[in-house]
Design a protein around this motif. Structure first.
Motif, PDB file in Angstrom:
ATOM      1  N   GLY A  24       0.787  -1.222   0.000  1.00 57.02           N
ATOM      2  CA  GLY A  24       0.000   0.000   0.000  1.00 57.02           C
ATOM      3  C   GLY A  24       0.818   1.270   0.000  1.00 57.02           C
ATOM      4  N   ILE A  25       2.096   1.175  -0.318  1.00 60.93           N
ATOM      5  CA  ILE A  25       2.979   2.341  -0.370  1.00 60.93           C
ATOM      6  C   ILE A  25       3.213   2.709  -1.832  1.00 60.93           C
ATOM      7  N   VAL A  26       2.834   3.914  -2.206  1.00 61.26           N
ATOM      8  CA  VAL A  26       3.030   4.365  -3.584  1.00 61.26           C
ATOM      9  C   VAL A  26       4.273   5.255  -3.621  1.00 61.26           C
ATOM     10  N   LEU A  67       0.267  -5.929 -13.648  1.00 62.49           N
ATOM     11  CA  LEU A  67       0.559  -5.589 -12.260  1.00 62.49           C
ATOM     12  C   LEU A  67       0.245  -4.125 -11.961  1.00 62.49           C
ATOM     13  N   THR A  68       0.698  -3.217 -12.828  1.00 61.87           N
ATOM     14  CA  THR A  68       0.433  -1.803 -12.572  1.00 61.87           C
ATOM     15  C   THR A  68      -1.061  -1.500 -12.672  1.00 61.87           C
ATOM     16  N   GLU A  81      -6.016   0.477  -9.887  1.00 61.08           N
ATOM     17  CA  GLU A  81      -7.426   0.346  -9.543  1.00 61.08           C
ATOM     18  C   GLU A  81      -7.660   0.413  -8.035  1.00 61.08           C
ATOM     19  N   ARG A  82      -6.609   0.166  -7.246  1.00 60.07           N
ATOM     20  CA  ARG A  82      -6.763   0.033  -5.802  1.00 60.07           C
ATOM     21  C   ARG A  82      -6.073   1.127  -4.991  1.00 60.07           C
ATOM     22  N   LEU A  83      -5.107   1.804  -5.584  1.00 60.95           N
ATOM     23  CA  LEU A  83      -4.338   2.817  -4.858  1.00 60.95           C
ATOM     24  C   LEU A  83      -4.369   4.141  -5.608  1.00 60.95           C
TER      25      LEU A  83
END
Length: 329
Positions: A78-80, A94-95, A100-102
């Motif tokens: 959860g770290i962008v 993957l990206t 879609e989630r972060l």
């Protein structure tokens, strides 16, 4: 700048690193970075970094990652990162998953270590830069503290935990490993008969008409297939690769029978050249392999199996679960 000014900046840079990568109290960090006391350390820190030391320690960190695996791991927790190198195998599956989630609006995809990358980082200094190779660190240290993955990380689990600890996600990574191992054990138990018989499994990647055989290390599912699931490699893989610590080797087509196995996991990077496509799979050597003759060749998406971050490992286990159910269930 003067030597005294330069030394002060080096000490503060080391202080930034310790504040992010350790739980040491401020008094100890001040001592380790060469300051006489906490007060002087705090004053110089604010002067150079621009924010009070206590605020800096609590605020979310802007991380730049110059290695695709670490980029994928941070996203899994959860770290962008503000800057991240993304491998070709991570696009688009993957990206797309994480977009879609972060909130990835502040995420910039960049190149591997290059002048362009260094220039961007210098213009947008992060709080931490993560790299693998130590020869990069001197130039990057002028921009921000640098975290280098220790070379003693010899397996994917250790590396995962080292990365997680560096960004404050150690407990999350440990929980993920426990759940992952529980799932993997169920798949492993379904392969008990094949393991008891001593049946062997070979990992083959085909690129532009060339064969590459993989060991138990961190690519093409090697760590999952051989280490986590405990499937047995052919003797030649054990002798020529695993015992020598090699990730993969190129095996000429005529030598492929030396690596013969009861089962083959095939990862085929399809070529634009038809002749190269047929060179291996259409050859008499390939057709003569026991696994091929017995219909025990299992092909999957090579991009999913290329990496070994948490999401990739989960997707690999999903596929293996389905493969086991359809072929051994």
């Amino acid at each position: 700048m003067s030597f005294v000014e330069y030394l002060g900046r080096v000490r503060i840079r080391k202080g930034q690193e310790l504040l992010q990568l350790s739980d040491k109290d401020l008094h100890l960090i001040a001592q380790e970075t060469g300051f006489a006391n906490d007060y002087y350390f705090s004053r110089k820190f604010k002067q150079i970094v621009g924010v009070p030391l206590t605020v800096y320690r609590k605020q979310p960190k802007r991380i730049a990652v110059l290695m695709p695996h670490a980029t994928a791991c941070l996203l899994a927790w959860g770290i962008v990162p503000v800057f991240g190198v993304v491998g070709l195998w991570m696009e688009p599956w993957l990206t797309a998953h994480y977009r879609e989630r972060l909130d990835c609006s502040g995420f910039r995809q960049g190149e591997w270590y290059s002048d362009k990358t260094v220039q961007w980082l210098a213009a947008n200094p992060p709080d931490l830069i993560m790299v693998y190779r130590e020869e990069y660190t001197e130039r990057l240290w002028e921009i921000a503290p640098v975290f280098t993955i220790p070379e003693e990380c010899s397996d994917w689990r250790e590396e995962l935990l080292v990365l997680a600890a560096a960004v404050g996600r150690r407990e999350q990574a440990e929980r993920w490993l426990l759940l992952f191992d529980e799932r993997a054990l169920a798949v492993k138990n379904k392969l008990a008969v094949q393991r008891a018989r001593g049946e062997t499994f070979l990992i083959v990647k085909i690129v532009s008409g060339k064969c590459y055989v993989y060991s138990n290390m961190t690519s093409m599912g090697g760590c999952l297939i051989y280490d986590v699931l405990g499937l047995q490699p052919p003797p030649a893989v054990q002798r020529n690769m695993i015992e020598k610590g090699l990730l993969n080797i190129h095996v000429p087509l005529d030598d492929l029978p030396d690596y013969s196995a009861d089962h083959i996991f095939l990862f085929h990077y399809h070529s634009h050249w038809p002749a190269a496509e047929c060179e291996v799979l259409g050859s008499s050597v390939w057709r003569s392999l026991p696994a091929v003759k017995n219909g025990r060749v299992y092909e999957s998406d090579p991009n999913v199996f290329y990496a070994y971050d948490p999401l990739a490992m989960e997707k690999q286990l999903d596929w293996l679960e389905e493969m086991v159910q359809s072929h051994f269930g």
